[in-house]
Design a protein around this motif. Structure first.
Motif, mmCIF file in Angstrom:
data_model
loop_
_atom_site.group_PDB
_atom_site.id
_atom_site.type_symbol
_atom_site.label_atom_id
_atom_site.label_comp_id
_atom_site.label_asym_id
_atom_site.label_seq_id
_atom_site.Cartn_x
_atom_site.Cartn_y
_atom_site.Cartn_z
ATOM 1 N N ASP A 3 1.482 -17.111 -1.358
ATOM 2 C CA ASP A 3 2.569 -17.709 -0.568
ATOM 3 C C ASP A 3 3.888 -16.985 -0.790
ATOM 4 O O ASP A 3 4.742 -16.979 0.088
ATOM 5 N N GLU A 4 4.063 -16.389 -1.968
ATOM 6 C CA GLU A 4 5.336 -15.749 -2.290
ATOM 7 C C GLU A 4 5.256 -14.244 -2.470
ATOM 8 O O GLU A 4 6.240 -13.552 -2.241
ATOM 9 N N LEU A 5 4.124 -13.716 -2.914
ATOM 10 C CA LEU A 5 4.027 -12.285 -3.225
ATOM 11 C C LEU A 5 3.442 -11.482 -2.076
ATOM 12 O O LEU A 5 2.483 -11.915 -1.428
ATOM 13 N N ILE A 6 4.034 -10.308 -1.859
ATOM 14 C CA ILE A 6 3.535 -9.385 -0.834
ATOM 15 C C ILE A 6 3.458 -7.976 -1.414
ATOM 16 O O ILE A 6 4.143 -7.644 -2.378
ATOM 17 N N LEU A 7 2.596 -7.189 -0.806
ATOM 18 C CA LEU A 7 2.564 -5.746 -1.034
ATOM 19 C C LEU A 7 3.082 -5.113 0.237
ATOM 20 O O LEU A 7 2.655 -5.475 1.342
ATOM 21 N N ILE A 8 3.991 -4.176 0.108
ATOM 22 C CA ILE A 8 4.445 -3.403 1.253
ATOM 23 C C ILE A 8 3.849 -2.019 1.062
ATOM 24 O O ILE A 8 4.068 -1.381 0.026
ATOM 25 N N ILE A 9 3.055 -1.576 2.051
ATOM 26 C CA ILE A 9 2.312 -0.330 1.904
ATOM 27 C C ILE A 9 2.593 0.613 3.076
ATOM 28 O O ILE A 9 3.144 0.210 4.100
ATOM 29 N N ASP A 10 2.173 1.860 2.910
ATOM 30 C CA ASP A 10 2.264 2.867 3.963
ATOM 31 C C ASP A 10 1.161 2.584 4.977
ATOM 32 O O ASP A 10 -0.026 2.708 4.676
ATOM 33 N N GLU A 11 1.534 2.179 6.187
ATOM 34 C CA GLU A 11 0.571 1.849 7.241
ATOM 35 C C GLU A 11 -0.346 3.028 7.569
ATOM 36 O O GLU A 11 -1.506 2.845 7.916
ATOM 37 N N GLU A 12 0.172 4.239 7.426
ATOM 38 C CA GLU A 12 -0.602 5.425 7.797
ATOM 39 C C GLU A 12 -1.088 6.211 6.575
ATOM 40 O O GLU A 12 -1.458 7.375 6.693
ATOM 41 N N GLY A 13 -1.122 5.584 5.415
ATOM 42 C CA GLY A 13 -1.483 6.263 4.172
ATOM 43 C C GLY A 13 -2.852 6.909 4.195
ATOM 44 O O GLY A 13 -3.073 7.965 3.595
ATOM 45 N N LYS A 14 -3.784 6.307 4.898
ATOM 46 C CA LYS A 14 -5.150 6.850 4.928
ATOM 47 C C LYS A 14 -5.263 8.116 5.767
ATOM 48 O O LYS A 14 -6.259 8.825 5.688
ATOM 49 N N PHE A 15 -4.258 8.398 6.577
ATOM 50 C CA PHE A 15 -4.288 9.596 7.413
ATOM 51 C C PHE A 15 -3.684 10.817 6.722
ATOM 52 O O PHE A 15 -3.704 11.902 7.264
#
Length: 104
Positions: free
Chosen positions: A52-64
């Motif tokens: 409910d409180e924690l998020i990860l912000i990641i590179d949307e295109e990291g796999k490319f």
């Protein structure tokens, strides 16, 4: 404290490091997109909700990217908080673990 303030210490999770690196938003309250692009070395971000409180912000295109580096710590946290994700996907590249109020 303002409604957006939180005492949670954001952590940068780098696939080349075994330990999280404490970091903070430039304004002391919440990360802005331009700041995240620089921090994560990317052009597009995705938010992965852990709780409910924690998020990860990641590179949307990291796999490319070539090469693409699996982020074991971020993937472990995702699997721990969201067991249904196990075996479905993984997180690649840098990630930021933070409170959801620290991203606007």
């Amino acid at each position: 404290m303002p409604a957006t303030a939180t005492t949670y210490q954001p952590q940068l999770l780098d696939p080349h490091s075994a330990a999280p690196e404490p970091t903070s938003p430039a304004n002391g309250r919440s990360f802005r997109l331009a700041e995240l692009y620089q921090l994560l070395d990317c052009r597009t971000v995705e938010v992965v909700r852990l709780s409910d409180e924690l998020i990860l912000i990641i590179d949307e295109e990291g796999k490319f990217r070539n090469p693409a580096y699996l982020n074991l710590l971020a993937t472990y946290l995702w699997y721990k908080y969201q067991p249904a994700a196990r075996g479905q996907d993984s997180i690649v590249g840098r990630a930021l673990l933070c409170h959801d109020k620290q991203f606007k």
